[in-house]
Design an enzyme around this catalytic site. Sequence first.
Site, PDB file in Angstrom:
ATOM      1  N   CYS A   1       0.848  -1.212   0.000  1.00 18.90           N
ATOM      2  CA  CYS A   1       0.000   0.000   0.000  1.00 18.90           C
ATOM      3  C   CYS A   1       0.873   1.248   0.000  1.00 18.90           C
ATOM      4  CB  CYS A   1      -0.956   0.024   1.182  1.00 18.90           C
ATOM      5  SG  CYS A   1      -2.062  -1.375   1.239  1.00 18.90           S
TER       6      CYS A   1
HETATM    7  N1  C6P Z   1      -0.639  -1.157   6.889  1.00 14.79           N
HETATM    8  C1  C6P Z   1       0.543  -3.106   6.118  1.00 14.79           C
HETATM    9  O1  C6P Z   1       0.593  -4.273   5.718  1.00 14.79           O
HETATM   10  P1  C6P Z   1      -5.707   0.397   8.316  1.00 14.79           P
HETATM   11  O2  C6P Z   1      -5.735  -0.501   7.129  1.00 14.79           O
HETATM   12  O3  C6P Z   1      -6.688   1.529   8.188  1.00 14.79           O
HETATM   13  O4  C6P Z   1      -5.812  -0.334   9.607  1.00 14.79           O
HETATM   14  O5  C6P Z   1      -4.227   1.045   8.353  1.00 14.79           O
HETATM   15  C2  C6P Z   1      -3.710   1.680   7.239  1.00 14.79           C
HETATM   16  C3  C6P Z   1      -2.263   2.023   7.451  1.00 14.79           C
HETATM   17  C4  C6P Z   1      -1.883   3.346   7.465  1.00 14.79           C
HETATM   18  N2  C6P Z   1      -0.618   3.711   7.700  1.00 14.79           N
HETATM   19  C5  C6P Z   1       0.350   2.800   7.915  1.00 14.79           C
HETATM   20  C6  C6P Z   1       1.736   3.262   8.221  1.00 14.79           C
HETATM   21  C7  C6P Z   1       0.043   1.445   7.921  1.00 14.79           C
HETATM   22  O6  C6P Z   1       1.006   0.551   8.172  1.00 14.79           O
HETATM   23  C8  C6P Z   1      -1.288   1.037   7.662  1.00 14.79           C
HETATM   24  C9  C6P Z   1      -1.620  -0.426   7.589  1.00 14.79           C
HETATM   25  C10 C6P Z   1      -0.736  -2.594   6.752  1.00 14.79           C
HETATM   26  O7  C6P Z   1       1.511  -2.349   6.059  1.00 14.79           O
HETATM   27  C11 C6P Z   1      -1.956  -3.045   6.013  1.00 14.79           C
HETATM   28  S1  C6P Z   1      -2.109  -2.311   4.429  1.00 14.79           S
END
Ligand code: C6P
Length: 415
Positions: free
Chosen positions: A366
């Site tokens: 991501c």
């Molecule tokens: N990163 C990873 O595998 P959510 O999906 O809303 O709980 O978090 C989003 C998110 C935002 N900022 C950072 C720095 C993150 O690490 C994450 C989540 C996971 O890196 C799932 S994509």
Amino acid sequence: MHKTKIILDIDRIKKDFPIFSQKINGHSLVYLDSAATAQKPSLVIEETTRFYTEYNSNIHRGAHKLGELATIAYEEAHEKIAKFLGADIEEIIFTAGTTESLNLVAYSLVKTLKQGDKIVLTEMEHHSNIVPWQQLAKQYGVNIEYIKVKDFQLDIEHAKKIIDSKTKIVSVMHASNVLGTINPIKELAKITHDIGALFVVDAAHSAPNMKINVKDIDCDFLAFSGHKICGPTGIGVLYGKKHLLDKMSPFLYGGHMISEVTLKDTTFADVPSKFESGTSNIAGAIGLGYAIDYINKIGLENIHYYETELAKYAIETLKKIVGVKIYGPDENRTGVISFNISGIHAHDVATILDREGIAIRSGNHCAMPLMNALGINACNRASIYFYNTFDDIDNLVEAIKKAKKIFKVTNETSE
Ligand code: C6P
């Protein structure tokens, strides 16, 4: 024998996590994907189940006993998070996760900006700290500039150049979920405040791994997710300075967030209720509160120290394998280790490791703009948490050597 000051009893800690009692593809589970989501201790699983079995009820509504118990537990969770971040209770809003927290801030703030104003982000951000700003900026005629990444770190000289009088918001991740880099967040907060802009922190990857105090950072907003810190999925937190939250308009409209509704108009409740519309994820919030209790018991300083030791060992060992390229700094980092193996696609590496019972993540994590800055499409990422061991790292290394053999990647292969 690994030379480290053992400060955590990992054998005992591992027993707190039921998931480790099973075999994966005939092997003991080596879970190196905690940056995607952390495993859950029995305490969190049991307390979430206890909510549903013993006092399941909606909050802030019914006058009955169950409603009272649920409301007390939910408000206790607010309090635990406030203490955890060094904030006041009204400054803590429960959301669905970091993504929703950042969308809330972006929706409420960008509409107050003028055409030509500027938002500053960084090239290393997770999509959830890029896409909401980007989409809203287009709508409101606001510009976005990105702090460059140089040698796996933010280029602070570049930050100083682009954070200027037109800048109204700076939003930066505290720690990178790909590089492991810990960003100089206090310095960035100061640069931002010196020109009178607001400073937002994505702490999704730092809150689980290091001690945070919002007053010390002096951030205006900070977001994190429950599931990365041993809590349930679908629950997250937004911290905001009270005087700023008071001025902001709500993000979602509906029940609970109101003071008075007539057929003509509505007045809103005080914070945090103003931002917690509808029936909240009550079980999630309570579970997150218990996850914080669990993490506090182990101690974030201990977690950070142990994780850093494991990461150091992993980097040193991986660097000895010809063809392995690591993306991230050697120091001042958390325990995510992103790498590629010359001649083997990241997805193939992850598939082979899975056969050995080793869970890692492969892909763009991501963070496509960061992948572009690194000149790659994808990489592998082994992410360490406090329940991992030095043996887990040895198993990872052996499995990588096996993958090289399967793909007939010889030691002579250049990067
Ligand atoms: N990163 C990873 O595998 P959510 O999906 O809303 O709980 O978090 C989003 C998110 C935002 N900022 C950072 C720095 C993150 O690490 C994450 C989540 C996971 O890196 C799932 S994509």
